[in-house]
Design a protein around this motif. Structure first.
Motif, short mmCIF file in Angstrom:
data_model
loop_
_atom_site.label_atom_id
_atom_site.label_comp_id
_atom_site.label_asym_id
_atom_site.label_seq_id
_atom_site.Cartn_x
_atom_site.Cartn_y
_atom_site.Cartn_z
N ALA A 663 -32.59 17.02 28.18
CA ALA A 663 -31.99 15.70 28.42
C ALA A 663 -31.63 15.01 27.11
CB ALA A 663 -32.94 14.83 29.24
N ASP A 664 -32.30 15.39 26.02
CA ASP A 664 -31.99 14.77 24.73
C ASP A 664 -30.76 15.41 24.07
OD1 ASP A 664 -33.02 17.18 23.96
OD2 ASP A 664 -34.74 16.36 22.87
N TRP A 700 -36.20 20.70 37.85
CA TRP A 700 -35.11 19.80 38.26
C TRP A 700 -34.86 19.90 39.76
CZ3 TRP A 700 -32.95 15.97 35.50
CH2 TRP A 700 -33.23 15.94 34.12
N THR A 703 -38.04 18.25 41.56
CA THR A 703 -38.44 16.87 41.31
C THR A 703 -37.27 15.89 41.33
OG1 THR A 703 -38.24 17.04 38.92
CG2 THR A 703 -40.35 17.66 39.90
N GLU A 704 -36.05 16.35 41.00
CA GLU A 704 -34.93 15.41 40.94
C GLU A 704 -33.89 15.66 42.03
OE1 GLU A 704 -34.59 12.73 39.25
OE2 GLU A 704 -36.21 12.92 37.81
N SER A 850 -26.77 12.04 25.98
CA SER A 850 -27.35 12.03 24.63
C SER A 850 -26.34 12.36 23.54
CB SER A 850 -28.52 13.03 24.56
OG SER A 850 -29.61 12.54 25.30
N VAL B 25 -40.71 8.61 36.88
CA VAL B 25 -39.68 8.22 35.92
C VAL B 25 -38.44 8.98 36.37
CG1 VAL B 25 -39.00 8.14 33.50
CG2 VAL B 25 -41.42 8.01 34.12
N ALA B 26 -37.66 8.36 37.21
CA ALA B 26 -36.53 9.07 37.82
C ALA B 26 -35.40 9.25 36.82
CB ALA B 26 -36.03 8.29 39.04
N TYR B 27 -34.68 10.35 36.97
CA TYR B 27 -33.46 10.55 36.18
C TYR B 27 -32.48 9.45 36.60
CZ TYR B 27 -29.50 13.01 34.07
OH TYR B 27 -28.43 13.37 33.30
N TYR B 42 -35.49 5.94 28.62
CA TYR B 42 -35.69 7.00 29.61
C TYR B 42 -36.14 8.30 28.91
CZ TYR B 42 -34.67 11.07 32.40
OH TYR B 42 -34.78 12.29 33.03
N LEU B 43 -35.49 8.61 27.80
CA LEU B 43 -35.79 9.88 27.14
C LEU B 43 -37.17 9.92 26.52
CD1 LEU B 43 -32.63 10.92 25.06
CD2 LEU B 43 -33.50 11.99 27.14
N ARG B 56 -47.25 13.80 36.79
CA ARG B 56 -46.67 14.96 37.45
C ARG B 56 -47.47 16.20 37.01
NH1 ARG B 56 -40.90 16.23 36.62
NH2 ARG B 56 -41.70 16.67 34.54
#
Lengths: 959, 92
Positions: A663-664, A700, A703-704, A850, B25-27, B42-43, B56
Motif C-alpha cells: 500500500a505504501d 486482501w 479482509t477487504e 502512494s 482499519v479499513a482500506y 492510513y498507511l 487482526r
C-alpha cells in the motif's frame, strides 16, 4: 556390573543397613582417576561421601576447596565434568546417578563441551492432561491420587529417581509404618489408572502461558552402557494442563559465617537424606548449627546411626522442649543462644568456632562435619515463573506465594505447609477444589494416610549471617560457586545499589548453575540488613526458566541436521546431481547454481553457460518459481486491484508481466500472469516470494474484498517449469513438440497447450533473458521425461543446462531487476524505470495513492541504473557504495556522501566486460556521467548507463 | 506458549498464528480523495494502547483464515475472538 562377593565393594562410611540403595550389587566408577565402589541408587555425591570424600573441586576465582553442601539440585558446590561415557560439563555430583563405567572430574566452576558430535537421540512428546502435578513428595502424591481417583487425566512428574520427595530422607511414618511404604502403595495405585502418566527423573523446568509446562525426562542417563539403543537419551515433555498443581517442596538455606565454604559444611537436612536414603554417614563427629527445629532431627538421627554429635548450637535462647529432651537422652550437648562464627581446617572442616551471639566465649569444637540450617525456603520458582506474587512470612522466615493464580495451585512445603499431615491434607483439599472447577466429580473414596503426631514447633529465628568477630567479611561466602561474599554485598551497597536485581548482577550471586537456590534469599536478607530493611521490603530476584539447566541438544530434540529445516528439491534434482550441478540455497530450495565441466571454476562455467544461451540454446530448471492458480468470476477484477497494471483485459492465451506493490507503493513482487480461461489466471511469482504473495492475496481477499468471488491455490509443487532459451530454442521446441514456432505463429507473450505422447504440456513464450525463449510447463510426474527429450533434441545445438548464476547474469544484462536483490522495500516501480507497468487508467490499485506522495516524487530518489567499470576489468562487489567522482582518485576524509549502492554485479560474456546494476540517487538523469565506487583501498571509476545493456531494442527475443 | 482460539479450528498454539496489527482499519473507499496527511495516517499510524486492543490475526499454519481478536496488551489475555463477519465487542 558385578555381584558383591568380595570386600572391594566396602565403602568406609556406608552404614551397615538401610537406605534406598541396592546393596546386593556393586558398581565401579572413576573420580579424577581414582576408582571407587558404589551401589545402584547412589549419586556421585553419596558414593563420594560413603568413601569419606567431601571435596569435589575447587572454586572458580579463589581456588578454595569446594564440597558437597546439599543432597540434590540446590547444591551450589559439587560441580562435575562427566568424561565417560560421553563428555558433558557442569553436572552436579548430587544429581548424577552412578553406573558402571562412569568417569567424572570435579571442576572449578567451568566445564568443557564435548569436541565430538553427540550421537545420542533426543526427542519431544506432547501431553494433554486435566491436572499436572509437579513433585511426588507427600503433597504431590496425594494430589495425584485425589485427581486420579476422580477419573481425571493426570500427569505426575518428579525430578528424582524415585517418588517420595522428602519422605526418602526422613524417618516419617504413615499409617503406623515407614512412610516409604505408603509411597510404594501410592505409586502402585497410580500405575493402575489408564489416564495417569507418572514420570520420574523428570524436571518441570518452565511454566508458561495457559497451563503450558516444559519438563525434561532423563531416560537413559543413569544406565550408562546398559542404555537401550532404541530409547532417546532425554525427552522434553510439552505438557498442556487444564490445571497445574505445584508440589515442589522446599530448600533448606544456610547461615553465612566466616570460612563457611570449607568441605564438610553441609545443610542439616541433606545429611539426613544422605543417611536415610543412601545409607551414608557424612562424618564421624558433627556440630549442628541451627536457627530452627528441623536440624534437631538430623542431630538425633546421626547420633542414632553412630555419629558423635559434639554440639547442637541453637541461636535461639530457648530450645524446643521435646527436642531438647531427645538430645539429652543421647547426651548431646546443647548450646542455646550461641552461633558458629567460623571454621578451622584445610581441605575439610576440623573444628567449628562456637561463641555467644556477641562473639564472647569463643571456643573451638572439633568436628569433621558441620551441619547448618538457616530455615527453609519454599520452592516457589514455578509459581513465580507463572508471574505469581510473593510475600515474606516473618513467622516462617520465608517467601510464600501471595496470591491465587488461575490454573495453578501450590501445595505442601512449596506453599509453606511444612508438616506432613498438613501437606497431605492440603494436597487433597486443593486438588478437590481444582476438580470442582474442571467440573469433574470428586471421588467418594479418597482417604488420607495418618501421620504420626509431630513435635510442637518452636518459631524459628531469622539469622542470615554471623558477623565476623574481626570484621573481615571477605571469607563469608554467600554464593560458594561464584566465590561471592558478604563483603561483595557490602561493596555493592557502598556503590549505591539497592535493588536485589542490581546486587545480583554486581556480585554475581545467584548466577551460577544453581541460580541461587540456596544463596538468593540469603543475599536478600543480608542486603536488607545492610540497608536497614526487612526482606519483604527488599524482595527477591525474578525466577526464570529453566529451573535447572537443560542442554541445547535436549531442547533441539529431533530438530537437528536435515530435520532442522525442510529441504525442498525440484523433480529434476537427481538429474542435476548426476550432471555435476553445484547447488545454492534459495530459501529452502536447493537450486543448481552452475554446472561446471572438468576443470572449470564458477566464473568460467558461468561465462560458458551465458554464451550458450545467447548464441545457441540453454535450459534452466525454473520449477521453483511460485505459481498461484487464481480462479473465479471476479479473478480479473481481483488481479486489477493488486497489480499495478491491468490484468482483466488480458486475452485468454496471452501472457502479461506484472508488478505488485504494497500500500505504501513499494514493489512487493513481480512475475508473469497467464490467462488460462475467462475465470482463471496462472500467477507466477518469484521463487522467494511465492508464500508471501499467496498470503498477501489471501489477506486482501478475506479482509477487504470478501465480496469478490475468487479462490486461490498454490500450484508451485504441481508444475515443473523450464525455460528453453537462446536463438536455437525455436528449433528444439519445434522438434520436440511438433509445432510451428515461428514468430508469426507463436507470438511473444502468448501460451498454448500441446501434448507430448499424451502428456499435456503448456508452452509459453516468456523471456527472462532477453533471448528467444519458451517456458515449458508440465506436471511434475512427467517433467524428467520431458526435460530429457528437450536435452536430447538440443544435443545437435550443444544445448547447455544453466543455473541460477547464469540466469542472474542474463537478466541483469537486460536490466530486469530481482525483487529483493535489486530492491529492498523502499523502491517504487518508477524507481526501477518501469513507469510503463503502472496503469494510468485504473482508478485505484494497491499502492497507487502512494505514488503521489511527495516523498515518492523527489528527484533524488534512488533509481536503478547500470554501471560499467571504466577499467573493463573490475567486478564490483555487490553492496559497494557509490560516491561522487574524485578528480584526485583519493577517498576523501569522512563523512563521505554516499549516493547509492551496487545491487547486482557480474562479468558478461556478451559485453566482454564486467557490469553492474545499482540504486543511485537521481540515477535516471545521470546516464553518461562517471562516479567512483570504493573497492578495498581503490576508487574504481564507473560509467552510469541505463539498466538495459543488451539488446535495448528487444530484437533478440524474436530470434 | 499461549493458546489462541481460532474461530474455526478452536484453541491452537500461538506459533500457528500470524499477527496482523490493529483491526478495523479499513482500506479507504477512495484513496485518491484523501490528502497526503490522511493517506499517511492510513498507511503508517496505528493505536498502541495499554490494555484492551482489537487486533487482526491469521491462522497461518492452520485453516489460513483471518479473524479478529480483542486482547489485553498488558496480560496478553485474549478476551474475545470474532470473525470478519461478526460484530466486534462493544468498546469498553
Amino acid at each position: 556390573m558385578s555381584t558383591d562377593t568380595s570386600s572391594t565393594g566396602h565403602a568406609p562410611f556406608r552404614t551397615a543397613e538401610g537406605g534406598r540403595i541396592d546393596r546386593s550389587r556393586v558398581l565401579e566408577f572413576r573420580v579424577g582417576g581414582q576408582t571407587l565402589p558404589a551401589h545402584p541408587g547412589d549419586t556421585v555425591a553419596s558414593a563420594l561421601l560413603a568413601n569419606g570424600r567431601h571435596q569435589v573441586g575447587t572454586s572458580i576465582k579463589l581456588g578454595r576447596p569446594r564440597g558437597i553442601g546439599a543432597a540434590w539440585a540446590e547444591d551450589p558446590g559439587g560441580l562435575l565434568q562427566v568424561e565417560e561415557p560421553f563428555p558433558e560439563p557442569m553436572l552436579l555430583a548430587t544429581t548424577v546417578e552412578v553406573f558402571d563405567g562412569l568417569a567424572v572430574e570435579g571442576i572449578p566452576g567451568q566445564g568443557r563441551l564435548a569436541e565430538v558430535a553427540d550421537t545420542a537421540r533426543y526427542d519431544t512428546r506432547h501431553l494433554h492432561v486435566d491436572v499436572l502435578v509437579i513433585g511426588a513428595g507427600p503433597a504431590g502424591l496425594q494430589a495425584a491420587l485425589t485427581a486420579a481417583r476422580s477419573g481425571a487425566r493426570v500427569a505426575l512428574v518428579d525430578e528424582q529417581s524415585e517418588a517420595g520427595g522428602s519422605l526418602l530422607g526422613t524417618t516419617d511414618r504413615l499409617d503406623g509404618a515407614p512412610a516409604t511404604e505408603w509411597v510404594a502403595r501410592a505409586t502402585a495405585e497410580l500405575a493402575g489408572y489408564a489416564d495417569v502418566t507418572h514420570l520420574q527423573r523428570t524436571t518441570a523446568f518452565g511454566v508458561y502461558d495457559d497451563g503450558f509446562v516444559l519438563a525434561v525426562e532423563r531416560r537413559t542417563d543413569h544406565l550408562g552402557a546398559q542404555a537401550p539403543q532404541h530409547l532417546s537419551r532425554q525427552r522434553v515433555h510439552r505438557i498442556r494442563a487444564e490445571h497445574v498443581v505445584v508440589a515442589t517442596g522446599s530448600h533448606e538455606r544456610p547461615v553465612v559465617f566466616t570460612d563457611n565454604d570449607r568441605p564438610g559444611t553441609m545443610l542439616a537436612g541433606a545429611a539426613r537424606t544422605f543417611l536415610h536414603r543412601y545409607g551414608v554417614l557424612p562424618g564421624t563427629r558433627a556440630v549442628v548449627f541451627t536457627t530452627n527445629d528441623s536440624a534437631y532431627a538430623a542431630a538425633v538421627d546421626l547420633a542414632d546411626a553412630g555419629v558423635e554429635v559434639a554440639a547442637v548450637v541453637d541461636v535461639r535462647q530457648e530450645a524446643p522442649a521435646q527436642w531438647a529432651a531427645e538430645l539429652s537422652a543421647r547426651s548431646i550437648p546443647l548450646r542455646t543462644g550461641q552461633v558458629v562464627t567460623g571454621t578451622r581446617g584445610t581441605d575439610r572442616v576440623s573444628a567449628a568456632v562456637v561463641a555467644r551471639r556477641d562473639g564472647s566465649q569463643a571456643a573451638e569444637v572439633d568436628c569433621d562435619l558441620l551441619l547448618v540450617s538457616g530455615g527453609w525456603n519454599p520452592a516457589v520458582h514455578l509459581f513465580s515463573q507463572a508471574r505469581g506474587r510473593l510475600r515474606f512470612d516473618a513467622g516462617l522466615g520465608a517467601f510464600l506465594p501471595a496470591e491465587d493464580l488461575s490454573g495453578l495451585t501450590v501445595v505442601g512445603a512449596a506453599a509453606g505447609e511444612f508438616t506432613l499431615a498438613g501437606a497431605l491434607e492440603q494436597g487433597r483439599r486443593e486438588t478437590r477444589a481444582v476438580l470442582g472447577e474442571l467440573n469433574l466429580e470428586v471421588a467418594a473414596e479418597d482417604d488420607l494416610p495418618v501421620a504420626a503426631e509431630a513435635f510442637a514447633v518452636q518459631p524459628p529465628a531469622l539469622l542470615w549471617f554471623v558477623p565476623d568477630p574481626d570484621g573481615d567479611s571477605s571469607r563469608q561466602f554467600v554464593d560458594v560457586q561464584r566465590d561471592a561474599t558478604v563483603a561483595d554485598i557490602e561493596r555493592a551497597v557502598g556503590a549505591g545499589l539497592r535493588s536485589p536485581e542490581h546486587v545480583k548482577r554486581y556480585t554475581t550471586i545467584g548466577t551460577a548453575h544453581d541460580q541461587g537456590k540456596t544463596s538468593g534469599i540469603v543475599a536478600t536478607g543480608i542486603l536488607g540488613q545492610l540497608l536497614g530493611r526487612g526482606p519483604e521490603a527488599v524482595g527477591t530476584t525474578t525466577f526464570r526458566p529453566p529451573y535447572t539447566p537443560v542442554s541445547f541438544a535436549t531442547l533441539a530434540g529431533r530438530d537437528r541436521g536435515q530435520l532442522f529445516d525442510p529441504v525442498r528439491t525440484t523433480v529434476l534434482h537427481d538429474w542435476h546431481v548426476l550432471h555435476g550441478a553445484v547447488f545454492e540455497d534459495v530459501g529452502q530450495w536447493k537450486r543448481p547454481r552452475y554446472y561446471p565441466l572438468a576443470g572449470e571454476d564458477m566464473e568460467t562455467a558461468v561465462l560458458r553457460e551465458c554464451a550458450a544461451a545467447r548464441t545457441g540454446v540453454g535450459i534452466l530448471d525454473g520449477s521453483t518459481l511460485g505459481k498461484i492458480d487464481v480462479q473465479g468470476p471476479d479473478a480479473g477484477e481481483f488481479l486489477d486491484r493488486l497489480y499495478t497494471n491491468l490484468m482483466s483485459s488480458l486475452k485468454v492465451g496471452k501472457v502479461r508481466y506484472g508488478v505488485m506493490c504494497s500500500a505504501d507503493g513499494m514493489v512487493l513482487d513481480d512475475g508473469t500472469v497467464l490467462r488460462v480461461a475467462d475465470d482463471r489466471f496462472l500467477v507466477m511469482t518469484t521463487t522467494g516470494g511465492a508464500a508471501k504473495v499467496l498470503d498477501w492475496m489471501e489477506e486482501w481477499l478475506q479482509t477487504e474484498w470478501p465480496e469478490l468471488r475468487v479462490h486461490l491455490a498454490s500450484v508451485t509443487e504441481q508444475w515443473a517449469a523450464f525455460p528453453v532459451v537462446g536463438p536455437r530454442s525455436r528449433d528444439v521446441v519445434a522438434e520436440v513438440f511438433g509445432i510451428d514456432t515461428s514468430a508469426e505463429v507463436f507470438e511473444f507473450m502468448t501460451w498454448r497447450d500441446v501434448e507430448l505422447d499424451g502428456v499435456p504440456v503448456r508452452l509459453a513464450r516468456i523471456s527472462f533473458s532477453g533471448e528467444l525463449a519458451w517456458e515449458v510447463h508440465v506436471s511434475g510426474w512427467y517433467a524428467p521425461a520431458v526435460w530429457e527429450r528437450l536435452v536430447a533434441a538440443g544435443e545437435r545445438f550443444a544445448i547447455t543446462p544453466y543455473g541460477t548464476e547464469t540466469m542472474h547474469v542474463l537478466r541483469a544484462e537486460k536490466g530486469y531487476p530481482i525483487i529483493g536483490q535489486d530492491t529492498d522495500g523502499t523502491v517504487t516501480p518508477q524507481d526501477l524505470g518501469m513507469s510503463w507497468v503502472v496503469s494510468k487508467k485504473k482508478p485505484d490499485f494497491v499502492g497507487k495513492r502512494s505514488f503521489a506522495r511527495p516523498e515518492n516524487q523527489r528527484a533524488d530518489r534512488k533509481q536503478l541504473v547500470g554501471l560499467l567499470p571504466v577499467d573493463r576489468e573490475t567486478v564490483l562487489p555487490e553492496g559497494s557504495q557509490i560516491i561522487d567522482f574524485r578528480e584526485d582518485g583519493e577517498l576523501p576524509p569522512p563523512p563521505v556522501a554516499m549516493l547509492g549502492h551496487v545491487t547486482s554485479s557480474y562479468r558478461s560474456s556478451f559485453l566482454e566486460r564486467p557490469f553492474a546494476l545499482a540504486l543511485l540517487k537521481g540515477g535516471a538523469s545521470r546516464h553518461g556521467e562517471t562516479v567512483h565506487v570504493p573497492v578495498g583501498d581503490d576508487l574504481v571509476a564507473v560509467e552510469i548507463t541505463g539498466p538495459v545493456l543488451v539488446d535495448p531494442e528487444g530484437a533478440r527475443r524474436d530470434g | 506458549m499461549q493458546l489462541i482460539e481460532c474461530p474455526w479450528c478452536g484453541p491452537r498454539e500461538e506459533i500457528e498464528f500470524h499477527y496482523g496489527g490493529q483491526a478495523h482499519v479499513a482500506y479507504p473507499q477512495d484513496p485518491s480523495s484523501l490528502d497526503d496527511r490522511e493517506w499517511a495516517e492510513y498507511l503508517f499510524f496505528r493505536d498502541n494502547p495499554k490494555g484492551l486492543f482489537k487486533e487482526r490475526w491469521s491462522h497461518a499454519a492452520g485453516c489460513r483464515r483471518w479473524f479478529n481478536a480483542e486482547r489485553d496488551t498488558v496480560t496478553y489475555q485474549f478476551t474475545k475472538v470474532y470473525t470478519e463477519q461478526e460484530k466486534g465487542p462493544v468498546a469498553r
